[in-house]
Design a protein around this motif. Structure first.
Motif, PDB file in Angstrom:
ATOM      1  N   HIS A 193      -0.240  -1.312   0.057  1.00  0.00           N
ATOM      2  CA  HIS A 193      -0.030  -1.660  -1.407  1.00  0.00           C
ATOM      3  C   HIS A 193       0.097  -0.031  -1.903  1.00  0.00           C
ATOM      4  O   HIS A 193       1.041   0.272  -2.704  1.00  0.00           O
ATOM      5  N   VAL A 194      -0.815   0.898  -1.690  1.00  0.00           N
ATOM      6  CA  VAL A 194      -0.721   2.228  -2.358  1.00  0.00           C
ATOM      7  C   VAL A 194       0.649   2.968  -1.847  1.00  0.00           C
ATOM      8  O   VAL A 194       1.339   3.540  -2.715  1.00  0.00           O
ATOM      9  N   VAL A 195       1.228   2.904  -0.537  1.00  0.00           N
ATOM     10  CA  VAL A 195       2.241   3.731  -0.018  1.00  0.00           C
ATOM     11  C   VAL A 195       3.469   3.031  -0.663  1.00  0.00           C
ATOM     12  O   VAL A 195       4.323   3.528  -1.318  1.00  0.00           O
ATOM     13  N   LEU A 196       3.458   1.700  -0.863  1.00  0.00           N
ATOM     14  CA  LEU A 196       4.463   0.888  -1.395  1.00  0.00           C
ATOM     15  C   LEU A 196       4.694   1.520  -2.856  1.00  0.00           C
ATOM     16  O   LEU A 196       6.005   1.885  -3.405  1.00  0.00           O
ATOM     17  N   TYR A 197       3.807   1.593  -3.714  1.00  0.00           N
ATOM     18  CA  TYR A 197       3.828   1.911  -4.952  1.00  0.00           C
ATOM     19  C   TYR A 197       4.128   3.434  -5.199  1.00  0.00           C
ATOM     20  O   TYR A 197       4.635   3.770  -5.913  1.00  0.00           O
ATOM     21  N   PHE A 198       3.646   4.341  -4.118  1.00  0.00           N
ATOM     22  CA  PHE A 198       4.179   5.778  -4.163  1.00  0.00           C
ATOM     23  C   PHE A 198       5.644   5.854  -4.128  1.00  0.00           C
ATOM     24  O   PHE A 198       6.156   6.573  -4.798  1.00  0.00           O
ATOM     25  N   PHE A 199       6.110   5.049  -3.290  1.00  0.00           N
ATOM     26  CA  PHE A 199       7.690   5.216  -3.056  1.00  0.00           C
ATOM     27  C   PHE A 199       8.361   4.428  -4.312  1.00  0.00           C
ATOM     28  O   PHE A 199       9.470   4.809  -4.448  1.00  0.00           O
ATOM     29  N   LEU A 200       7.723   3.387  -5.027  1.00  0.00           N
ATOM     30  CA  LEU A 200       8.282   3.063  -5.973  1.00  0.00           C
ATOM     31  C   LEU A 200       8.396   3.909  -7.204  1.00  0.00           C
ATOM     32  O   LEU A 200       9.208   4.061  -7.822  1.00  0.00           O
ATOM     33  N   LEU A 201       7.376   4.769  -7.252  1.00  0.00           N
ATOM     34  CA  LEU A 201       7.265   5.528  -8.313  1.00  0.00           C
ATOM     35  C   LEU A 201       8.423   7.076  -7.996  1.00  0.00           C
ATOM     36  O   LEU A 201       8.846   7.566  -8.787  1.00  0.00           O
ATOM     37  N   LYS A 242       0.497  12.591  -7.579  1.00  0.00           N
ATOM     38  CA  LYS A 242      -0.685  12.819  -8.567  1.00  0.00           C
ATOM     39  C   LYS A 242      -0.994  11.514  -9.106  1.00  0.00           C
ATOM     40  O   LYS A 242      -2.301  11.282  -8.957  1.00  0.00           O
ATOM     41  N   PHE A 243      -0.114  10.632  -9.551  1.00  0.00           N
ATOM     42  CA  PHE A 243      -0.619   9.447 -10.018  1.00  0.00           C
ATOM     43  C   PHE A 243      -0.883   8.428  -9.156  1.00  0.00           C
ATOM     44  O   PHE A 243      -1.692   7.621  -9.772  1.00  0.00           O
ATOM     45  N   ILE A 244      -0.299   8.538  -8.031  1.00  0.00           N
ATOM     46  CA  ILE A 244      -0.978   7.267  -7.033  1.00  0.00           C
ATOM     47  C   ILE A 244      -2.487   7.530  -6.546  1.00  0.00           C
ATOM     48  O   ILE A 244      -3.096   6.809  -6.258  1.00  0.00           O
ATOM     49  N   ILE A 245      -2.512   8.963  -6.500  1.00  0.00           N
ATOM     50  CA  ILE A 245      -4.058   9.261  -6.386  1.00  0.00           C
ATOM     51  C   ILE A 245      -4.964   8.749  -7.387  1.00  0.00           C
ATOM     52  O   ILE A 245      -6.161   8.209  -6.960  1.00  0.00           O
ATOM     53  N   ILE A 246      -4.496   8.939  -8.508  1.00  0.00           N
ATOM     54  CA  ILE A 246      -5.436   8.379  -9.689  1.00  0.00           C
ATOM     55  C   ILE A 246      -5.540   7.026  -9.621  1.00  0.00           C
ATOM     56  O   ILE A 246      -6.690   6.400  -9.804  1.00  0.00           O
ATOM     57  N   ASN A 269      -5.621  -3.972 -15.394  1.00  0.00           N
ATOM     58  CA  ASN A 269      -5.193  -2.832 -16.290  1.00  0.00           C
ATOM     59  C   ASN A 269      -4.876  -1.767 -15.617  1.00  0.00           C
ATOM     60  O   ASN A 269      -4.674  -0.741 -16.176  1.00  0.00           O
ATOM     61  N   TYR A 270      -4.756  -1.549 -14.197  1.00  0.00           N
ATOM     62  CA  TYR A 270      -4.263  -0.401 -13.473  1.00  0.00           C
ATOM     63  C   TYR A 270      -2.851  -0.034 -13.819  1.00  0.00           C
ATOM     64  O   TYR A 270      -2.337   1.038 -13.360  1.00  0.00           O
ATOM     65  N   ASN A 271      -2.133  -1.037 -13.903  1.00  0.00           N
ATOM     66  CA  ASN A 271      -0.696  -0.776 -14.152  1.00  0.00           C
ATOM     67  C   ASN A 271      -0.284   0.257 -15.073  1.00  0.00           C
ATOM     68  O   ASN A 271       0.885   0.721 -14.957  1.00  0.00           O
TER      69      ASN A 271
END
Length: 417
Positions: A193-201, A242-246, A269-271
């Motif tokens: 999930h985290v890696v997926l959203y990293f590449f989305l960003l 930076k944002f995905i780590i937070i 509310n994390y989105n």
């Protein structure tokens, strides 16, 4: 069993079972359905079947409980049933060879078909986009003459989109379609999930790089492309980090109620953490594009003839970028207006969101590669070279001396010997 009881681990299920046993043993009245029917004749004893706590039920009656909310696809507003036979025993299913609870009524078939349709739209769209992006990367990699800072930025953008599309396909096949994975909530699905959203960003950060690069080249006449490209790489990949780590830290160490379950599918509310860089990149690109339009307008007015090729190339790049800005931000722009679930507008919202998000990669490939004038020219040149065959006219044997016979290939006229 309480509607808010959500079991996402073996430990929680064990605690729920203990709570069920305590309720069954401690209840002294029948008002809550967990009473003792020993004085009223035959009854089926209360039990915990692994999902639901069933109360003691008189023989010949049917017990009903809210459907478990932690099972993906179950509607917690519906009810599950368990039959108490006339002999005081729970219904035994001969096919499954065990005491059986009826959870078939928990599935909203219409909603299930709708969700499957949405997933299918995403899968088809991401697959098409992935093929287009990989084709574009091969084209850029094959034609060495295309290599420049601008194409390098394009290739990074394509790579981020390709990885995002690939990870979405993996997410759908490894997580979304597997209810046992969602229920057990393993650590690897959270990492995915985290890696997926990293590449989305990274999609949005590299779109920012596209706008920034175009703005810098047009506004600043003297700029080191090497230094500019290094800055693009740091911005394109560093900003999402930076944002995905937070985001990951907050979800892992400061979870909200019920937000650490089902592979972090719940947005909670994390989105907002992910929304900040997306809205920021779209806003900055709009500012860059407005200034680029102003600069081009001024330059074209002052020098209508000079540098027409450069101006035309800049206008083409600007047009492609301008078209992508609203496209890339569409999903997040409509997110605040998400319709209530279920509702008449939900179908339209999910379908539009699925089509636009899954085909973004295809649009990027079309605008920056397949419709790129330089790419088209290189492909045409390569095609002409591959299909060109010298025209064989007349080939005659001519005697030019007593010692030698030559085959002279005539192209229009004989050579001077």
């Amino acid at each position: 069993m309480s509607d808010s009881s959500i079991y996402t681990s073996v430990e929680e299920v064990r605690l729920a079972e203990q709570d069920c046993i305590a309720r069954l043993n401690g209840s002294s009245n029948t008002e809550d359905g967990f009473g003792d029917f020993t004085t009223q004749g035959l009854f089926c004893p209360g039990l915990f079947d692994g999902w639901t706590c069933w109360p003691s039920t008189p023989a010949g009656e049917v017990a009903s409980e809210p459907c478990p909310a932690f099972i993906v696809g179950f509607d917690p507003h519906r009810s599950a049933y368990k039959i108490c036979e006339e002999n005081g025993e729970w219904y035994f299913h001969t096919v499954f060879n065990k005491t059986w609870s009826n959870y078939t009524t928990c599935v909203n078939k219409e909603d299930l078909l709708f969700r499957q349709m949405v997933i299918t739209v995403h899968t088809v769209g991401y697959s098409i986009s992935l093929v287009a992006l990989l084709t574009s990367l091969m084209i850029f990699g094959y034609f060495k003459s295309l290599r420049c800072a601008r194409i390098t930025v394009h290739m990074n953008l394509f790579a981020s989109f390709a990885m995002n599309n690939l990870l979405w396909l993996l997410w759908n096949n490894l997580v979304v379609y597997r209810t046992e994975v969602v229920s057990h909530n393993p650590i690897w699905c959270k990492v995915l999930h985290v890696v997926l959203y990293f590449f989305l960003l990274s999609n949005y950060s590299w779109m920012l790089c596209e706008g920034l690069y175009l703005h810098t080249v047009l506004v600043s006449a003297f700029v080191s492309e090497t230094k500019l490209l290094r800055g693009m790489v740091l911005l394109g990949w560093g900003l999402p980090v930076k944002f995905i780590i937070i985001y990951a830290y907050q979800r892992a160490f400061h979870p909200l109620p019920d937000s650490d379950s089902i592979c972090w599918m719940e947005e909670a509310n994390y989105n907002i953490i992910l929304l900040i860089p997306v809205v920021g990149t779209v806003a900055f690109n709009i500012i860059f594009l407005c200034n680029i339009l102003r600069v081009l307008y001024v330059k074209l007015r002052k020098q209508p003839q000079a540098g027409s090729g450069a101006s035309r190339a800049s206008l083409q790049a600007l047009r492609a970028t301008l078209l992508l800005i609203p496209l890339l931000g569409l999903n997040y722009l409509v997110t605040p207006f998400r319709p209530n679930q279920p509702g008449a507008w939900e179908f339209a919202y999910e379908m539009v969101s699925g089509i636009t998000s899954s085909l973004q990669g295809l649009c990027v490939a079309i605008l920056f590669c397949f419709c790129n004038g330089e790419v088209i020219a290189q492909i045409k040149r390569k095609w002409r070279m591959a299909t060109y065959r010298p025209r064989a006219n007349s080939c005659t044997v001519t005697t030019v001396s007593v010692r030698k016979h030559l085959y002279v290939c005539v192209y229009g006229s004989a050579p001077n010997l």
